[in-house]
Design a protein around this motif. Sequence first.
Motif, mmCIF file in Angstrom:
data_model
loop_
_atom_site.group_PDB
_atom_site.id
_atom_site.type_symbol
_atom_site.label_atom_id
_atom_site.label_comp_id
_atom_site.label_asym_id
_atom_site.label_seq_id
_atom_site.Cartn_x
_atom_site.Cartn_y
_atom_site.Cartn_z
ATOM 1 N N PRO A 1 -10.222 8.584 -0.020
ATOM 2 C CA PRO A 1 -9.253 7.491 0.074
ATOM 3 C C PRO A 1 -8.200 7.758 1.135
ATOM 4 O O PRO A 1 -7.919 8.913 1.441
ATOM 5 C CB PRO A 1 -8.635 7.455 -1.325
ATOM 6 N N PRO A 2 -7.611 6.696 1.690
ATOM 7 C CA PRO A 2 -6.700 6.843 2.828
ATOM 8 C C PRO A 2 -5.461 7.674 2.464
ATOM 9 O O PRO A 2 -4.905 7.521 1.376
ATOM 10 C CB PRO A 2 -6.282 5.408 3.139
ATOM 11 N N LEU B 1 -8.255 5.175 -10.989
ATOM 12 C CA LEU B 1 -7.887 6.371 -11.745
ATOM 13 C C LEU B 1 -9.121 7.226 -12.027
ATOM 14 O O LEU B 1 -9.093 8.449 -11.868
ATOM 15 C CB LEU B 1 -7.212 5.954 -13.060
ATOM 16 N N SER B 2 -10.221 6.567 -12.425
ATOM 17 C CA SER B 2 -11.409 7.360 -12.748
ATOM 18 C C SER B 2 -12.096 7.900 -11.491
ATOM 19 O O SER B 2 -12.943 8.778 -11.570
ATOM 20 C CB SER B 2 -12.381 6.540 -13.602
ATOM 21 N N SER B 3 -11.699 7.387 -10.320
ATOM 22 C CA SER B 3 -12.239 7.951 -9.076
ATOM 23 C C SER B 3 -11.447 9.175 -8.642
ATOM 24 O O SER B 3 -11.782 9.810 -7.642
ATOM 25 C CB SER B 3 -12.214 6.905 -7.971
ATOM 26 N N ILE C 1 -14.088 0.167 -0.944
ATOM 27 C CA ILE C 1 -13.904 0.848 0.345
ATOM 28 C C ILE C 1 -12.817 1.917 0.193
ATOM 29 O O ILE C 1 -12.999 3.068 0.583
ATOM 30 C CB ILE C 1 -13.505 -0.155 1.454
ATOM 31 N N LEU C 2 -11.690 1.549 -0.409
ATOM 32 C CA LEU C 2 -10.542 2.464 -0.449
ATOM 33 C C LEU C 2 -10.773 3.656 -1.369
ATOM 34 O O LEU C 2 -10.229 4.732 -1.131
ATOM 35 C CB LEU C 2 -9.271 1.702 -0.854
ATOM 36 N N ILE D 1 -6.739 1.461 8.043
ATOM 37 C CA ILE D 1 -7.873 1.139 8.917
ATOM 38 C C ILE D 1 -8.390 2.409 9.589
ATOM 39 O O ILE D 1 -9.601 2.661 9.633
ATOM 40 C CB ILE D 1 -7.454 0.103 9.991
ATOM 41 N N ARG D 2 -7.455 3.239 10.094
ATOM 42 C CA ARG D 2 -7.842 4.514 10.745
ATOM 43 C C ARG D 2 -8.664 5.380 9.796
ATOM 44 O O ARG D 2 -9.742 5.860 10.154
ATOM 45 C CB ARG D 2 -6.570 5.252 11.151
ATOM 46 N N ASP D 3 -8.166 5.562 8.554
ATOM 47 C CA ASP D 3 -8.855 6.466 7.629
ATOM 48 C C ASP D 3 -10.193 5.902 7.164
ATOM 49 O O ASP D 3 -11.127 6.658 6.892
ATOM 50 C CB ASP D 3 -7.948 6.783 6.435
#
Lengths: 218, 218, 218
Positions: C61-62, A115-117, A55-56, C52-54
């Motif tokens: 990524p946030p 890192l690879s993202s 997700i992140l 959560i907002r992002d």
Amino acid sequence: MRSEPVTLLALDLTGTFAFGLNGALTAVRAARLDVVGVVVLGMITALGGGIIRDILIDALPPATLVDWRYYTLAAAGGLIAFALSKHLRRLEQTINVLDAVGLSTFAVIGSSKALSSGLGVAPSILLGVITAVGGGTIRDTLVRQIPSVLRSGLYAIPALVGAAVTVGTIEWGLYGLPAALGAASACFLIRMIGLHFDLNAPEPPETSEREPSSEDAT
Amino acid sequence: MRSEPVTLLALDLTGTFAFGLNGALTAVRAARLDVVGVVVLGMITALGGGIIRDILIDALPPATLVDWRYYTLAAAGGLIAFALSKHLRRLEQTINVLDAVGLSTFAVIGSSKALSSGLGVAPSILLGVITAVGGGTIRDTLVRQIPSVLRSGLYAIPALVGAAVTVGTIEWGLYGLPAALGAASACFLIRMIGLHFDLNAPEPPETSEREPSSEDAT
Amino acid sequence: MRSEPVTLLALDLTGTFAFGLNGALTAVRAARLDVVGVVVLGMITALGGGIIRDILIDALPPATLVDWRYYTLAAAGGLIAFALSKHLRRLEQTINVLDAVGLSTFAVIGSSKALSSGLGVAPSILLGVITAVGGGTIRDTLVRQIPSVLRSGLYAIPALVGAAVTVGTIEWGLYGLPAALGAASACFLIRMIGLHFDLNAPEPPETSEREPSSEDAT
């Protein structure tokens, strides 16, 4: 499903299986859940960290939900743990070792995927830690324990070391199976040493106002 | 807001409203919260599963936050439950029936949305289960109960059946309102039968090391 | 990292730092955690709402994980709170004021970011509230307290007011530093007044069936 080195995939699947066993044994120990609850907690523990990671780093849908090997191994770990739990004399110790295996492998995989993202060095290390402790934190919260990452000083720290070694070796062009195994081993050893000697980081100097955690008032 | 058959939307909104009522009544029963807490818990329960679903299938921002019908129905459910709670003699039973309605509809909607987003058969079923149990799991965690999905064997299983029937009928080209209602009814019936006879899946064979869930030591 | 007015960034960082201090002091007070646990809870509280907002507005990524100022300030807040905690006579009051600062700034930033991401008026207000209460809700859940947003009527309401004023002034073309500070101040004042007079919204009319929140039966 991404094309990634087979060895890293093996490390990731090892962690998934270990966390599946661990979450299921935690369910057996902490809350006397039935077989479905045991398998569900195993799957949540095994897949939770990777789902948060994906997700992140915006790799949705998460690899752990799309690639059958992850959720099958997680469920298998849960079922095996359920079946074996009565034969385990040292449940506590088994739970801790499996947790350390999951923590170590997920710190390495989480930070290298971050890192690879395209994330930077520090965010990638942070993401490695979040991946490593995420599943276990959800597990502890669901069975109403204060999560290990808050209780034990040597839980976030080894994950941080594993993630930092991973990111460092990638940045210096030294990454590969030996580096990954070295980073995971460093994390695993620090965690086991901390458990063995019951080490913790310094506690707050004085907490006269301490209140029981179960109290409700604002 | 997506273009989807009106009947499926109706099923989804029914589940949202049922979970809004259910979460609010849980707040009244479990923790004696004030009106804001009651409505907030109703909304979290009603919208939580759909938000998790939309995050995991990368349909962001989530439909339940963007489409006014969802959050309005969730809030309305919370307010109505607050107002009616003193007239409900059988609070426990009402809570359980509403929870089963939400579980059933969300298993169907979650798995069909996952499949149409491009996920495979097994991940779509898994996502249907996650959608169905997600909101209730957050609800239980916030009021400090072990979540139903862990406690009761016949909570995840009916959701799994509902999601599997949904995905099966879609794959075989048989999906439509009757199939959706059939899948939801199967889930609902299994859940209610389990509640009525207090059925659970097998428990762990032996748990001599069982410890109270409220204990803090590692 | 987005190009945004420096003043709004300052408001966001203020909230992050305040929540970092607040989460860490909560850890000291509620659960006697060691320095790692204290810093981790500070960081989770400080970064949780923004993450959560992002996720919900699909800005991954946030920002709080990518921009070093956020996670550094969050960690610094945690460390400072750990070091100072023994000198704080009125820990409870300090915790509450810091929480109100974080609540106020995050309601403003969350709703304005949601609106500029393309969400409508009501969803943006809702997202402002979620951003404001998100980190604290995770914090409370991890240390096993019923979250403030459920317990206290005047916790979600001031966040709602702050978010509504923010969205209203943006829609009417009146937004800028004064409006943002006004919206945050309104939220802060309502929260502090509620705390001072121990105000709560109306409780359920009758809860004869009330059961202790720690009970396990379905």
